[in-house]
Design a protein around this motif. Structure first.
Motif, PDB file in Angstrom:
ATOM      1  N   ASP A   1       0.818  -1.222   0.000  1.00 32.24           N
ATOM      2  CA  ASP A   1       0.000   0.000   0.000  1.00 32.24           C
ATOM      3  C   ASP A   1       0.848   1.266   0.000  1.00 32.24           C
ATOM      4  OD1 ASP A   1      -2.228  -1.679   0.158  1.00 32.24           O
ATOM      5  OD2 ASP A   1      -2.182  -1.656   2.366  1.00 32.24           O
ATOM      6  N   ASN A   2       1.946   1.253  -0.727  1.00 31.59           N
ATOM      7  CA  ASN A   2       2.865   2.408  -0.810  1.00 31.59           C
ATOM      8  C   ASN A   2       3.349   2.873   0.561  1.00 31.59           C
ATOM      9  OD1 ASN A   2       2.948   2.583  -3.572  1.00 31.59           O
ATOM     10  ND2 ASN A   2       1.187   3.957  -3.697  1.00 31.59           N
ATOM     11  N   ASN A   3       3.406   1.975   1.529  1.00 29.49           N
ATOM     12  CA  ASN A   3       3.853   2.315   2.873  1.00 29.49           C
ATOM     13  C   ASN A   3       5.349   2.016   2.993  1.00 29.49           C
ATOM     14  OD1 ASN A   3       4.091   2.902   5.544  1.00 29.49           O
ATOM     15  ND2 ASN A   3       2.332   1.676   6.195  1.00 29.49           N
ATOM     16  N   VAL A   4       6.144   2.980   2.564  1.00 32.28           N
ATOM     17  CA  VAL A   4       7.597   2.813   2.534  1.00 32.28           C
ATOM     18  C   VAL A   4       8.183   2.822   3.949  1.00 32.28           C
ATOM     19  CG1 VAL A   4       9.759   3.801   1.669  1.00 32.28           C
ATOM     20  CG2 VAL A   4       7.714   3.862   0.257  1.00 32.28           C
ATOM     21  N   ASP A   5       7.593   3.615   4.838  1.00 35.22           N
ATOM     22  CA  ASP A   5       8.103   3.681   6.215  1.00 35.22           C
ATOM     23  C   ASP A   5       8.029   2.321   6.895  1.00 35.22           C
ATOM     24  OD1 ASP A   5       8.672   6.385   6.035  1.00 35.22           O
ATOM     25  OD2 ASP A   5       6.660   6.976   6.710  1.00 35.22           O
ATOM     26  N   GLN A   6       6.913   1.631   6.713  1.00 31.69           N
ATOM     27  CA  GLN A   6       6.752   0.308   7.314  1.00 31.69           C
ATOM     28  C   GLN A   6       7.761  -0.676   6.718  1.00 31.69           C
ATOM     29  OE1 GLN A   6       2.909  -1.390   6.720  1.00 31.69           O
ATOM     30  NE2 GLN A   6       3.301  -3.136   8.046  1.00 31.69           N
ATOM     31  N   ALA A   7       7.982  -0.585   5.403  1.00 33.20           N
ATOM     32  CA  ALA A   7       8.942  -1.468   4.741  1.00 33.20           C
ATOM     33  C   ALA A   7      10.360  -1.195   5.248  1.00 33.20           C
ATOM     34  CB  ALA A   7       8.865  -1.284   3.235  1.00 33.20           C
ATOM     35  N   LEU A   8      10.684   0.081   5.457  1.00 34.18           N
ATOM     36  CA  LEU A   8      12.007   0.437   5.985  1.00 34.18           C
ATOM     37  C   LEU A   8      12.205  -0.122   7.389  1.00 34.18           C
ATOM     38  CD1 LEU A   8      12.843   4.088   4.916  1.00 34.18           C
ATOM     39  CD2 LEU A   8      14.269   2.077   4.666  1.00 34.18           C
ATOM     40  N   ARG A   9      11.181  -0.023   8.219  1.00 37.14           N
ATOM     41  CA  ARG A   9      11.275  -0.568   9.579  1.00 37.14           C
ATOM     42  C   ARG A   9      11.502  -2.080   9.530  1.00 37.14           C
ATOM     43  NH1 ARG A   9       7.054   2.944  10.942  1.00 37.14           N
ATOM     44  NH2 ARG A   9       5.552   1.236  10.868  1.00 37.14           N
ATOM     45  N   ALA A  10      10.771  -2.750   8.623  1.00 38.17           N
ATOM     46  CA  ALA A  10      10.913  -4.204   8.487  1.00 38.17           C
ATOM     47  C   ALA A  10      12.325  -4.550   8.010  1.00 38.17           C
ATOM     48  CB  ALA A  10       9.878  -4.752   7.522  1.00 38.17           C
ATOM     49  N   LEU A  11      12.859  -3.764   7.067  1.00 41.02           N
ATOM     50  CA  LEU A  11      14.212  -4.004   6.560  1.00 41.02           C
ATOM     51  C   LEU A  11      15.251  -3.821   7.663  1.00 41.02           C
ATOM     52  CD1 LEU A  11      16.136  -4.529   4.179  1.00 41.02           C
ATOM     53  CD2 LEU A  11      16.153  -2.057   3.806  1.00 41.02           C
ATOM     54  N   LYS A  12      15.108  -2.742   8.431  1.00 43.31           N
ATOM     55  CA  LYS A  12      16.048  -2.495   9.523  1.00 43.31           C
ATOM     56  C   LYS A  12      16.011  -3.618  10.543  1.00 43.31           C
ATOM     57  CE  LYS A  12      16.258   2.535   9.350  1.00 43.31           C
ATOM     58  NZ  LYS A  12      15.940   3.782  10.069  1.00 43.31           N
ATOM     59  N   LYS A  13      14.814  -4.109  10.850  1.00 49.96           N
ATOM     60  CA  LYS A  13      14.673  -5.197  11.814  1.00 49.96           C
ATOM     61  C   LYS A  13      15.347  -6.465  11.300  1.00 49.96           C
ATOM     62  CE  LYS A  13      10.835  -5.391  14.083  1.00 49.96           C
ATOM     63  NZ  LYS A  13       9.435  -5.618  14.474  1.00 49.96           N
ATOM     64  N   LYS A  14      15.166  -6.756   9.997  1.00 42.35           N
ATOM     65  CA  LYS A  14      15.806  -7.931   9.398  1.00 42.35           C
ATOM     66  C   LYS A  14      17.323  -7.802   9.436  1.00 42.35           C
ATOM     67  CE  LYS A  14      12.579  -9.952   6.131  1.00 42.35           C
ATOM     68  NZ  LYS A  14      12.363 -10.311   4.721  1.00 42.35           N
ATOM     69  N   MET A  15      17.822  -6.606   9.095  1.00 36.49           N
ATOM     70  CA  MET A  15      19.262  -6.383   9.094  1.00 36.49           C
ATOM     71  C   MET A  15      19.827  -6.503  10.503  1.00 36.49           C
ATOM     72  SD  MET A  15      19.505  -3.296   6.321  1.00 36.49           S
ATOM     73  CE  MET A  15      21.268  -3.095   6.393  1.00 36.49           C
ATOM     74  N   GLN A  16      19.083  -6.018  11.493  1.00 41.02           N
ATOM     75  CA  GLN A  16      19.515  -6.119  12.883  1.00 41.02           C
ATOM     76  C   GLN A  16      19.618  -7.584  13.291  1.00 41.02           C
ATOM     77  OE1 GLN A  16      20.229  -3.457  14.911  1.00 41.02           O
ATOM     78  NE2 GLN A  16      20.853  -4.865  16.500  1.00 41.02           N
ATOM     79  N   ARG A  17      18.587  -8.374  12.946  1.00 41.51           N
ATOM     80  CA  ARG A  17      18.578  -9.797  13.303  1.00 41.51           C
ATOM     81  C   ARG A  17      19.724 -10.545  12.637  1.00 41.51           C
ATOM     82  NH1 ARG A  17      13.278 -11.078  11.622  1.00 41.51           N
ATOM     83  NH2 ARG A  17      12.078  -9.645  12.873  1.00 41.51           N
ATOM     84  N   GLU A  18      20.045 -10.186  11.401  1.00 37.80           N
ATOM     85  CA  GLU A  18      21.113 -10.854  10.666  1.00 37.80           C
ATOM     86  C   GLU A  18      22.502 -10.417  11.145  1.00 37.80           C
ATOM     87  OE1 GLU A  18      21.009 -13.202   8.160  1.00 37.80           O
ATOM     88  OE2 GLU A  18      18.881 -13.368   8.659  1.00 37.80           O
ATOM     89  N   GLY A  19      22.577  -9.299  11.862  1.00 39.71           N
ATOM     90  CA  GLY A  19      23.859  -8.823  12.371  1.00 39.71           C
ATOM     91  C   GLY A  19      24.621  -7.967  11.370  1.00 39.71           C
ATOM     92  N   VAL A  20      23.930  -7.382  10.418  1.00 39.78           N
ATOM     93  CA  VAL A  20      24.596  -6.575   9.384  1.00 39.78           C
ATOM     94  C   VAL A  20      25.208  -5.320   9.991  1.00 39.78           C
ATOM     95  CG1 VAL A  20      24.213  -5.243   7.267  1.00 39.78           C
ATOM     96  CG2 VAL A  20      23.116  -7.467   7.561  1.00 39.78           C
ATOM     97  N   PHE A  21      24.451  -4.643  10.863  1.00 41.86           N
ATOM     98  CA  PHE A  21      24.961  -3.400  11.457  1.00 41.86           C
ATOM     99  C   PHE A  21      26.188  -3.678  12.323  1.00 41.86           C
ATOM    100  CE2 PHE A  21      20.368  -2.232  10.998  1.00 41.86           C
ATOM    101  CZ  PHE A  21      20.575  -1.350   9.962  1.00 41.86           C
TER     102      PHE A  21
END
Length: 67
Positions: free
Chosen positions: A7-27
């Motif tokens: 639904d063109n909700n980029v903010d929600q997608a960004l939050r989901a991406l950050k959470k995935k990256m955090q879980r994977e240990g990218v940061f």
């Protein structure tokens, strides 16, 4: 890594991406690679992390068993 935008909700997608990256240990990986780490320092850090993980596991195990 892939995140869908609904639904063109980029903010929600960004939050989901950050959470995935955090879980994977990218940061964490990026932070570690920012500066050179001597092999001896790397070994000491990894050993300390292993001890920390083990203590946490034992603490949780003791808590479950009721000690």
């Amino acid at each position: 890594m892939q995140v869908t935008v609904r639904d063109n909700n980029v903010d929600q997608a960004l939050r989901a991406l950050k959470k995935k990256m955090q879980r994977e240990g990218v940061f964490r990986e990026m932070k570690l690679r920012r500066n050179y780490e001597k092999p001896s320092e790397k070994k000491a850090r990894e050993r300390a992390e292993a001890v920390r993980r083990h203590r946490k596991l034992m603490r949780k195990r003791m808590e479950r068993e009721g000690y």
